[in-house]
Motif scaffolding. Structure first.
Motif, mmCIF file in Angstrom:
data_model
loop_
_atom_site.group_PDB
_atom_site.id
_atom_site.type_symbol
_atom_site.label_atom_id
_atom_site.label_comp_id
_atom_site.label_asym_id
_atom_site.label_seq_id
_atom_site.Cartn_x
_atom_site.Cartn_y
_atom_site.Cartn_z
ATOM 1 N N GLN A 18 -18.713 -53.424 51.611
ATOM 2 C CA GLN A 18 -17.407 -53.814 51.101
ATOM 3 C C GLN A 18 -16.346 -53.465 52.142
ATOM 4 O O GLN A 18 -16.559 -52.590 52.985
ATOM 5 C CB GLN A 18 -17.122 -53.084 49.787
ATOM 6 C CG GLN A 18 -16.106 -53.752 48.917
ATOM 7 C CD GLN A 18 -16.184 -53.258 47.478
ATOM 8 O OE1 GLN A 18 -17.099 -52.554 47.091
ATOM 9 N NE2 GLN A 18 -15.201 -53.634 46.693
ATOM 10 N N HIS A 19 -15.201 -54.118 52.040
ATOM 11 C CA HIS A 19 -14.135 -53.923 53.018
ATOM 12 C C HIS A 19 -12.784 -54.023 52.320
ATOM 13 O O HIS A 19 -12.583 -54.872 51.457
ATOM 14 C CB HIS A 19 -14.270 -55.006 54.110
ATOM 15 C CG HIS A 19 -13.097 -55.072 55.016
ATOM 16 N ND1 HIS A 19 -12.197 -56.092 54.984
ATOM 17 C CD2 HIS A 19 -12.680 -54.233 55.996
ATOM 18 C CE1 HIS A 19 -11.274 -55.897 55.906
ATOM 19 N NE2 HIS A 19 -11.548 -54.782 56.533
ATOM 20 N N TRP A 20 -11.863 -53.136 52.686
ATOM 21 C CA TRP A 20 -10.493 -53.184 52.205
ATOM 22 C C TRP A 20 -9.573 -53.105 53.415
ATOM 23 O O TRP A 20 -9.816 -52.329 54.342
ATOM 24 C CB TRP A 20 -10.173 -52.006 51.290
ATOM 25 C CG TRP A 20 -10.973 -51.943 50.050
ATOM 26 C CD1 TRP A 20 -10.650 -52.467 48.817
ATOM 27 C CD2 TRP A 20 -12.239 -51.283 49.868
ATOM 28 N NE1 TRP A 20 -11.637 -52.184 47.906
ATOM 29 C CE2 TRP A 20 -12.626 -51.456 48.529
ATOM 30 C CE3 TRP A 20 -13.086 -50.567 50.719
ATOM 31 C CZ2 TRP A 20 -13.806 -50.939 48.007
ATOM 32 C CZ3 TRP A 20 -14.270 -50.054 50.220
ATOM 33 C CH2 TRP A 20 -14.617 -50.246 48.876
ATOM 34 N N LYS A 21 -8.509 -53.898 53.433
ATOM 35 C CA LYS A 21 -7.502 -53.838 54.501
ATOM 36 C C LYS A 21 -6.185 -53.439 53.866
ATOM 37 O O LYS A 21 -5.846 -53.904 52.786
ATOM 38 C CB LYS A 21 -7.361 -55.194 55.174
ATOM 39 C CG LYS A 21 -6.304 -55.174 56.274
ATOM 40 C CD LYS A 21 -6.549 -56.226 57.309
ATOM 41 C CE LYS A 21 -5.456 -56.304 58.352
ATOM 42 N NZ LYS A 21 -4.978 -55.074 58.902
ATOM 43 N N GLY A 22 -5.483 -52.550 54.538
ATOM 44 C CA GLY A 22 -4.216 -52.095 53.985
ATOM 45 C C GLY A 22 -3.359 -51.421 55.023
ATOM 46 O O GLY A 22 -2.802 -52.071 55.886
ATOM 47 N N SER A 23 -3.315 -50.123 54.961
ATOM 48 C CA SER A 23 -2.477 -49.353 55.856
ATOM 49 C C SER A 23 -3.302 -48.290 56.584
ATOM 50 O O SER A 23 -4.469 -48.069 56.249
ATOM 51 C CB SER A 23 -1.333 -48.710 55.075
ATOM 52 O OG SER A 23 -1.853 -47.970 53.996
ATOM 53 N N ARG A 24 -2.689 -47.666 57.570
ATOM 54 C CA ARG A 24 -3.354 -46.626 58.357
ATOM 55 C C ARG A 24 -3.871 -45.532 57.424
ATOM 56 O O ARG A 24 -3.109 -44.936 56.668
ATOM 57 C CB ARG A 24 -2.349 -46.058 59.347
ATOM 58 C CG ARG A 24 -2.853 -44.920 60.142
ATOM 59 C CD ARG A 24 -1.751 -44.400 61.042
ATOM 60 N NE ARG A 24 -2.183 -43.156 61.640
ATOM 61 C CZ ARG A 24 -1.694 -42.667 62.744
ATOM 62 N NH1 ARG A 24 -0.729 -43.293 63.360
ATOM 63 N NH2 ARG A 24 -2.146 -41.540 63.228
ATOM 64 N N ILE A 25 -5.165 -45.247 57.473
ATOM 65 C CA ILE A 25 -5.794 -44.304 56.544
ATOM 66 C C ILE A 25 -5.717 -42.885 57.101
ATOM 67 O O ILE A 25 -6.146 -42.617 58.216
ATOM 68 C CB ILE A 25 -7.273 -44.689 56.287
ATOM 69 C CG1 ILE A 25 -7.375 -46.125 55.775
ATOM 70 C CG2 ILE A 25 -7.931 -43.701 55.333
ATOM 71 C CD1 ILE A 25 -6.623 -46.399 54.499
ATOM 72 N N ASN A 26 -5.141 -41.986 56.299
ATOM 73 C CA ASN A 26 -5.105 -40.568 56.656
ATOM 74 C C ASN A 26 -6.285 -39.812 56.068
ATOM 75 O O ASN A 26 -6.867 -38.946 56.721
ATOM 76 C CB ASN A 26 -3.812 -39.914 56.170
ATOM 77 C CG ASN A 26 -2.603 -40.390 56.936
ATOM 78 O OD1 ASN A 26 -2.708 -40.772 58.095
ATOM 79 N ND2 ASN A 26 -1.454 -40.391 56.290
#
Length: 176
Positions: A116-124
């Motif tokens: 699975q894949h999710w795109k969003g914002s820079r992950i901390n």
């Protein structure tokens, strides 16, 4: 063979909990394996729930799964385009997630498949609930995301400041 960051697994010898030095002056611990597989520093590590595997997330854009018994790389994952900042296991010890500065989260299987894949914002940072039904991620965008992994839904919760790190309680009903 890469010449960058290396780590070691310490195994406890006996009943005391004192960490021994590298010089061998304390025999209660010993280095089991030297883990050579990243070209740049390791940013995050995570033990599998069954303690058979160790994930290492690197600034070299690589995520390695190590076989703890042999000390060898079980699988190398190279889909991220920037530093891998966080990773977390699902309870079955066969699936895990990784998040990166490249604004992507991937769910992986031990056999190397991207599930699975999710795109969003820079992950901390990210975490998986105890039952494996939820994932939580943080970013620099003053919010965290709750992902229902069963229903496939996502909820963004806005905050007043950026969240750098998170932690779920053992029961997964509290988030800090």
């Amino acid at each position: 063979e890469p010449t960058g960051a290396a780590g070691g697994l310490l195994r406890r010898n006996g009943s005391e909990s004192k960490i021994g030095s590298g010089s061998g002056s304390d025999s209660r611990f010993r280095v089991k394996h030297e883990l050579l597989g990243h070209k740049k520093p390791i940013a995050f590590v995570s033990w599998s729930p069954n303690d058979r595997y160790l994930l290492t997330c690197g600034n070299d854009h690589v995520l390695n799964v190590w076989d703890v018994e042999s000390g060898t790389v079980h699988h190398k994952y190279e889909k991220h385009m920037d530093s891998v900042t966080s990773c977390a296991w699902l309870p079955d010890s066969e699936r895990f997630v990784s998040g990166s500065i490249d604004k992507h989260i991937y769910m992986w299987h031990l056999d190397g498949r991207c599930l699975q894949h999710w795109k969003g914002s820079r992950i901390n940072d990210l975490a998986i609930s105890r039952n494996g039904n939820w994932m939580v991620s943080t970013s620099n965008e003053k919010k965290f995301h709750l992902y229902d992994l069963v229903k496939g839904t996502e909820l963004a919760v806005h905050e007043q400041e950026s969240i750098i790190s998170l932690c779920l309680s053992k029961s997964s009903d509290l988030l800090l």
